[in-house]
Design a protein around this motif. Sequence first.
Motif, PDB file in Angstrom:
ATOM      1  N   VAL A  58       0.842  -1.169  -0.003  1.00 11.33           N
ATOM      2  CA  VAL A  58       0.142  -0.060  -0.133  1.00 11.33           C
ATOM      3  C   VAL A  58       0.778   1.358  -0.017  1.00 11.33           C
ATOM      4  N   ILE A  59       2.105   1.071   0.580  1.00 10.50           N
ATOM      5  CA  ILE A  59       2.817   2.395   0.720  1.00 10.50           C
ATOM      6  C   ILE A  59       3.381   2.717  -0.621  1.00 10.50           C
ATOM      7  N   LEU A  60       3.641   1.658  -1.467  1.00  8.61           N
ATOM      8  CA  LEU A  60       4.222   1.767  -2.640  1.00  8.61           C
ATOM      9  C   LEU A  60       3.176   2.343  -3.458  1.00  8.61           C
ATOM     10  N   ALA A  61       2.037   2.000  -3.366  1.00  4.71           N
ATOM     11  CA  ALA A  61       0.882   2.601  -4.246  1.00  4.71           C
ATOM     12  C   ALA A  61       0.759   3.955  -3.939  1.00  4.71           C
ATOM     13  N   CYS A  62       0.797   4.335  -2.683  1.00  6.94           N
ATOM     14  CA  CYS A  62       0.915   5.729  -2.069  1.00  6.94           C
ATOM     15  C   CYS A  62       1.823   6.606  -2.684  1.00  6.94           C
ATOM     16  N   LYS A  63       2.946   6.196  -2.868  1.00  3.68           N
ATOM     17  CA  LYS A  63       4.151   6.885  -3.205  1.00  3.68           C
ATOM     18  C   LYS A  63       4.099   7.186  -4.619  1.00  3.68           C
ATOM     19  N   GLU A  64       3.603   6.255  -5.486  1.00  2.00           N
ATOM     20  CA  GLU A  64       3.275   6.561  -6.918  1.00  2.00           C
ATOM     21  C   GLU A  64       2.208   7.484  -7.109  1.00  2.00           C
ATOM     22  N   LEU A  65       1.212   7.462  -6.349  1.00  5.05           N
ATOM     23  CA  LEU A  65       0.152   8.455  -6.341  1.00  5.05           C
ATOM     24  C   LEU A  65       0.755  10.001  -5.752  1.00  5.05           C
ATOM     25  N   GLY A  66       2.054   9.912  -5.056  1.00  5.75           N
ATOM     26  CA  GLY A  66       2.297  11.459  -4.453  1.00  5.75           C
ATOM     27  C   GLY A  66       1.648  11.519  -3.055  1.00  5.75           C
ATOM     28  N   LEU A  67       1.079  10.407  -2.389  1.00  3.00           N
ATOM     29  CA  LEU A  67       0.505  10.661  -1.157  1.00  3.00           C
ATOM     30  C   LEU A  67       1.323  10.252   0.137  1.00  3.00           C
ATOM     31  N   LYS A  68       1.157  10.996   1.009  1.00  7.18           N
ATOM     32  CA  LYS A  68       1.832  10.843   2.333  1.00  7.18           C
ATOM     33  C   LYS A  68       1.335   9.445   2.983  1.00  7.18           C
ATOM     34  N   THR A  69       2.055   8.837   3.880  1.00  9.26           N
ATOM     35  CA  THR A  69       1.657   7.664   4.329  1.00  9.26           C
ATOM     36  C   THR A  69       2.019   7.562   5.947  1.00  9.26           C
ATOM     37  N   VAL A  70       1.113   6.851   6.570  1.00  5.45           N
ATOM     38  CA  VAL A  70       1.347   6.624   8.218  1.00  5.45           C
ATOM     39  C   VAL A  70       1.269   4.996   8.474  1.00  5.45           C
ATOM     40  N   ALA A  71       2.248   4.812   8.824  1.00  5.68           N
ATOM     41  CA  ALA A  71       2.355   3.172   9.509  1.00  5.68           C
ATOM     42  C   ALA A  71       2.120   3.431  10.905  1.00  5.68           C
ATOM     43  N   VAL A  72       0.958   2.319  11.106  1.00  2.03           N
ATOM     44  CA  VAL A  72       0.825   1.864  12.670  1.00  2.03           C
ATOM     45  C   VAL A  72       1.521   0.670  12.937  1.00  2.03           C
ATOM     46  N   HIS A  73       2.131   0.482  14.075  1.00  2.61           N
ATOM     47  CA  HIS A  73       2.721  -0.809  14.468  1.00  2.61           C
ATOM     48  C   HIS A  73       2.520  -1.320  15.880  1.00  2.61           C
ATOM     49  N   SER A  74       2.731  -2.597  15.924  1.00  5.44           N
ATOM     50  CA  SER A  74       2.687  -3.194  17.191  1.00  5.44           C
ATOM     51  C   SER A  74       4.181  -2.870  17.925  1.00  5.44           C
ATOM     52  N   GLU A  75       4.229  -3.313  18.995  1.00  8.22           N
ATOM     53  CA  GLU A  75       5.649  -2.967  19.808  1.00  8.22           C
ATOM     54  C   GLU A  75       6.611  -4.281  19.172  1.00  8.22           C
ATOM     55  N   ALA A  76       5.942  -5.281  18.515  1.00  7.47           N
ATOM     56  CA  ALA A  76       6.887  -6.174  18.010  1.00  7.47           C
ATOM     57  C   ALA A  76       7.369  -6.092  16.859  1.00  7.47           C
ATOM     58  N   ASP A  77       6.746  -4.992  16.150  1.00  2.00           N
ATOM     59  CA  ASP A  77       7.224  -4.535  14.785  1.00  2.00           C
ATOM     60  C   ASP A  77       7.798  -3.188  14.512  1.00  2.00           C
ATOM     61  N   ARG A  78       8.603  -2.843  15.695  1.00  6.81           N
ATOM     62  CA  ARG A  78       9.473  -1.702  15.516  1.00  6.81           C
ATOM     63  C   ARG A  78      10.291  -1.658  14.458  1.00  6.81           C
ATOM     64  N   ASP A  79      10.904  -2.697  14.095  1.00  2.16           N
ATOM     65  CA  ASP A  79      12.005  -2.849  13.084  1.00  2.16           C
ATOM     66  C   ASP A  79      11.422  -3.333  11.562  1.00  2.16           C
ATOM     67  N   ALA A  80      10.030  -3.375  11.492  1.00  3.58           N
ATOM     68  CA  ALA A  80       9.361  -3.679  10.293  1.00  3.58           C
ATOM     69  C   ALA A  80       9.543  -2.661   9.312  1.00  3.58           C
ATOM     70  N   LEU A  81       9.782  -3.219   8.049  1.00  2.79           N
ATOM     71  CA  LEU A  81       9.828  -2.261   6.721  1.00  2.79           C
ATOM     72  C   LEU A  81       8.706  -1.143   6.468  1.00  2.79           C
ATOM     73  N   HIS A  82       7.540  -1.535   6.755  1.00  2.27           N
ATOM     74  CA  HIS A  82       6.350  -0.507   6.533  1.00  2.27           C
ATOM     75  C   HIS A  82       6.601   0.696   7.529  1.00  2.27           C
TER      76      HIS A  82
END
Length: 446
Positions: free
Chosen positions: A17-41
């Motif tokens: 979804v982030i890749l699609a947003c980048k192509e459309l010129g949109l800003k993105t917000v990731a939400v994550h759990s404490e287990a996902d601090r190192d996640a690529l999103h």
Amino acid sequence: MISKVLIANRGEIALRVILACKELGLKTVAVHSEADRDALHVRYADDDVCIGPAVSRQSYLNISSIIAAAEITGADAVHPGYGFLSENPHFAEILDECRLTFIGPRAATIRLMGDKAAARDTVKKIGVPILPGSDGPLSTVEEAAGVARVIGFPVILKAAAGGGGRGMRICWQESDLETAFHAARNEAERAFGVADVYLEKYLERPRHVEIQIFGDTHGRIVHLGERECSIQRRHQKLIEESPSVAVDADLRRRMGDAAIRIAQAVNYVNAGTIEFLLDGENFYFMEMNTRIQVEHPVTEAVTSIDLVKEQILVAGGAPLSVPEGVFHLRGHAIEFRINAEDPVTFAPNPGKITAFHLPGGPGVRVDTAVYRDYVVPPHYDSLIAKLIVHGKDRAEAIARGKRALELFTIEGVKTSIPLHRAILADPRFASGDLSTRFMEEFSRNQ
Ligand code: MV4
């Protein structure tokens, strides 16, 4: 118009979804759990917010934390991905009330199609074929036996709130019904909080073929061909392809028309999938999925349409970009789901990835959010990558699949890569002789 998208998900789909947003010129917000601090999103989004502990219920399913994250960061839309809150009508409703755009269908549509017995009823009314079975949920074993006697055995009991195999029981004869009825209701109650089950004729060797549909807010609905998803294990799809070898142009038109009529009956908006069972030339509605699906890339490959970009544009009020008239399918695409799992027990196998090499070259796409030294957490589903191969025909796609799976290296966790290599070497797979029993029969012969 949408300008900043919060992605209420994790893993490869959050990145997609982030890749699609980048192509459309949109800003993105990731939400994550404490287990996902190192996640690529988290790394690739413009903003990120920790929404809770590892356990999904307190993070990726935590509606109030997600809405707070959207408000803090100034997001104006939410993409739910698949799983988690993607088919939760309450979530779609609350976002509406908070004036956040839910990138998906209307809450009422999600609610209607989430009740599989009600969906069956809706579809029956418009004359699209369904399997013979009960009208709505069954109150008693006696009622089930009455219906089963009329339609004949075998029959299958299914959870009204279900989908994906939980709360399902096959009954070969009347004496199976008593135990199966109570077991299905218990399992449904525990899994979904709703015990209702319905019954339909059980097909022994059907194919699972689904139609991708897309609707915009101006009332236009199109279909984008089919995906064959017969290769499943424990109700998890393993391999999907488009087109299906069992679907010719005439059947595609008939299934596509049926899918569009179903979508029209519920004023469908955004991406959706109509699942059918295909038995020879006959197809029967099974259920509708009101989300983007894991296997959407095979449709993207053969239609050249970016389904996730289309979802975001349509949610912002744009008309469908798909031109009028018959669309063209180009070549053949196959997706292999790569799970971090034990190849024998199929138990999840989380842990640290110590070596990682991606295949590339013509006709190869990999959707993944893992990398070398990444630790696959134990808290979520075990999908760590999707390999999608595309060729001018099925034979070229298979050759590319074999070549890509040979070069695909993941060490440190056990994966389903060896299983996919074995399936690709199977003569029945090569000939396209597929059914929902494929994996059962394949495993017996290994
Ligand atoms: C069926 C079926 C045959 N007949 N319904 C529904 C949910 C999906 N995950 C499995 N579903 C099926 N529904 C009727 N009337 C066959 C399947 C099915 C299946 C059933 C048992 C074991 C493995 C299966 C794999 C794919 C589909």
